[in-house]
Design a protein around this motif. Structure first.
Motif: not given
Length: 592
Positions: A505-531
């Motif tokens: 999934t590739i998504a975009t959205a407004l982040e506050g008054p002056s920034m744009v957030r781009v998100t790249i999401a997958d359905t993989g196994p995820g990440l350990d907190q330490e990594v």
């Protein structure tokens, strides 16, 4: 009564009056006696003897009056003289007392007199306090008792008096003795004293204890030497100026930084260290501050340019402080030379750009087989369409000509498709200067996906776009942000290689008054907190073949664009990478 005894008695009366009562009484007695004398004689003007006696009386009486008058004058003069003498004596006594009080009141000074032989004749309270001897103990003693034994052995006491007599006044700083045997450093002045006839009467000596003063001076000199030593080793240049802009101090680091020696700049205006237009305007800056008290640079740090002796410019950080001493303002400027720092930063930026470029080329190298397959499809199609057209043209008719035209149109379309892939690949791996422009974010993502998504459908990966039209445009370097997107897309695809569900999934959205957030999401196994906590560090990779530079370079690019990049793991699994870019609102573009 006979004439002669009469005038004799009257003369005695005049004399008695003069003696008893003075001149006026004598004059009155003379006049009264003359009248009485003439009244007592029957024929005063006919008897010659009588006139002779009267004349004698008059002469003697006038003499008595004149003598009495002179004696009275002498008596008054003597009285006045006696009064004046008494007044002078009183004043002299008072002056002597005041002088004695003055001398004794100067307790910080030992003031005493030596006779012509060098013995103490007068001794004040200050001398008693400084040297320790009381007046009764020291009067009549030789002044040599105040000298250290070595100086006495060398004959210094008599030599000092001889110098004073020869030079008219002698002054020195040397050691002296107290009564208890301790020594002190003294400021000594010896003056010979002469009477009106030029005869030597003795010597006046003034002694001041300067032991503590000299110790304080040495302490100050030591501190100044230490301070100068510190300033000589401090890498930051220091310049001190007064309220007129005149340089008062110029440190060793400043000499090294600007190329001037201290003697070349002291007393000159500090504007000589500045390029135009600051050189011409600097005095006005100081005058405005002194008039208004408005501080525009004092108390803060800013980057400015200086001018070296050879005319070259030197970038530096400038911080200015203000101090007031003895009623005068001084300003101290601390300057840090940024020449090497900025040169290093520029070189680092070049290396960083080179690394980013190498990373793009490396990414394309890793995708070479996939890209070759992607290019092979349109090229093969072109070959097939051309061959088909060649066959159809062997026996052409109206129908076959139409088919040939359709085949050639399809071949041209496939050629354009291959050309677009090559162009995007060429633009992606090209090395150029970083150029931030206003870019359409959806189009930028589309072009990045044309490279990053190559071959993913064959691995069963489905893509979904959730693009917010309001979250565009953005200010960025197109190639570098495409590099970030391609890297994150390829990482997501590799993370889902073993997952039963493979959705990107590739998504975009407004982040506050002056920034744009781009998100790249997958359905993989995820990440350990330490990594996840160390994921953006250089040379840290979760892949066996990876160098661990991809995400570190992504962070470098995003932060250079004024944004930030981070990762999180949703509760339902998978991994989401987010990064932000500067949003250009419609009013910002209008203003630009």
């Amino acid at each position: 009564m006979a004439d002669r005894p009469t005038w004799l008695v009257l003369t005695v009366a005049v004399l008695a009056s003069a003696w008893a009562s003075g001149v006026l009484a004598a004059i009155f007695a003379t006049a009264a006696s003359a009248i009485v004398g003439f009244l007592l004689v029957e024929t005063p003007f006919r008897d010659m003897d009588h006139l002779v006696h009267a004349a004698g009386f008059a002469t003697i009486s006038i003499g008595i009056v004149l003598l009495t008058n002179r004696l009275s004058h002498w008596r008054r003069a003597a009285h006045v003289h006696e009064i004046d003498a008494g007044e002078h004596s009183r004043k002299a006594h008072e002056t002597a007392e005041e002088l004695a009080l003055l001398i004794d009141g100067a307790t910080a000074l030992a003031i005493y007199m030596l006779d012509e032989a060098g013995r103490v004749a007068i001794w004040n309270k200050g001398a008693e306090r400084i040297k320790g001897w009381k007046e009764e103990d020291v009067l009549g003693q030789s002044a040599s008792v105040f000298y250290p034994h070595d100086d006495v052995a060398k004959g210094k006491p008599d030599a000092d008096l001889d110098r004073a007599r020869t030079e008219g006044r002698f002054r020195e700083e040397s050691w002296r003795l107290r009564k208890n045997g301790s020594e002190f450093l003294a400021d000594v002045t010896i003056t010979p004293l002469y009477d009106e006839d030029g005869r030597l009467r003795g010597f006046g000596k003034v002694v001041r204890d300067i032991t503590d003063e000299k110790a304080a001076d040495r302490a100050i000199e030591t501190r100044e030497a230490q301070l100068n030593s510190i300033l000589a080793t401090v890498p930051d240049a220091m310049v001190v100026i007064d309220a007129e802009g005149t340089m008062l101090s110029f440190s060793h680091a400043a000499q090294k930084m600007f190329g001037y020696t201290e003697s070349e700049v002291l007393g000159r205006n500090v504007s000589m260290l500045m390029p135009s237009p600051d050189r011409e305007a600097h005095d006005g800056y100081i005058a405005r501050y002194l008039q208004t008290g408005e501080a525009r640079i004092i108390g803060s740090t800013r980057r400015v340019m200086g001018c070296r002796k050879d005319g070259t410019l030197v970038p530096h950080e400038l911080a200015i402080g203000e101090a007031t001493g003895a009623g005068e303002r001084v300003f101290t400027g601390f300057m840090r030379d940024l020449t090497e720092k900025e040169a290093t930063a520029a070189h680092l930026k070049e290396l960083q750009a080179e690394l980013i470029h190498v990373s793009r080329v490396s990414a394309m190298g890793a995708m070479a087989s996939t890209l070759a397959h992607e290019l092979n499809q349109p090229i093969t199609a072109v070959v097939n369409y051309v061959q088909m057209a060649h066959v159809l043209l062997e026996d052409p008719d109206a129908e076959t000509v139409a088919e040939v035209r359709e085949a050639l149109a399809d071949a041209a379309s496939e050629s354009l498709r291959a050309g677009q892939i090559v162009r995007r690949l060429r633009d992606f791996v090209a090395r150029g200067e970083v150029q931030k422009r206003v870019e359409d974010l959806p189009k930028l993502i589309e072009e990045a996906c044309s490279l990053g998504l190559v071959g993913l459908k064959e691995h069963g990966i489905q893509t979904r776009n959730a693009i917010d039209p309001a979250a565009s445009p953005v200010l960025c370097d197109r190639v570098q942000i495409e590099q970030v997107l391609v890297n994150l897309i390829r990482n997501a695809a590799e993370a889902m290689a073993e997952s039963p569900v493979r959705e990107l999934t590739i998504a975009t959205a407004l982040e506050g008054p002056s920034m744009v957030r781009v998100t790249i999401a997958d359905t993989g196994p995820g990440l350990d907190q330490e990594v996840a906590a160390q994921l953006f560090q250089a040379f840290l990779s979760t892949k066996t073949e990876g160098m661990g530079l991809g995400l570190s370079i992504c962070r470098t690019i995003v932060e250079a664009h004024g944004g930030k990049i981070w990762v999180d793991t949703p509760a339902d699994g998978g991994t989401r990478f987010h990064f932000t870019l500067m949003h250009i609102a419609p009013e910002d573009r209008d203003a630009g």
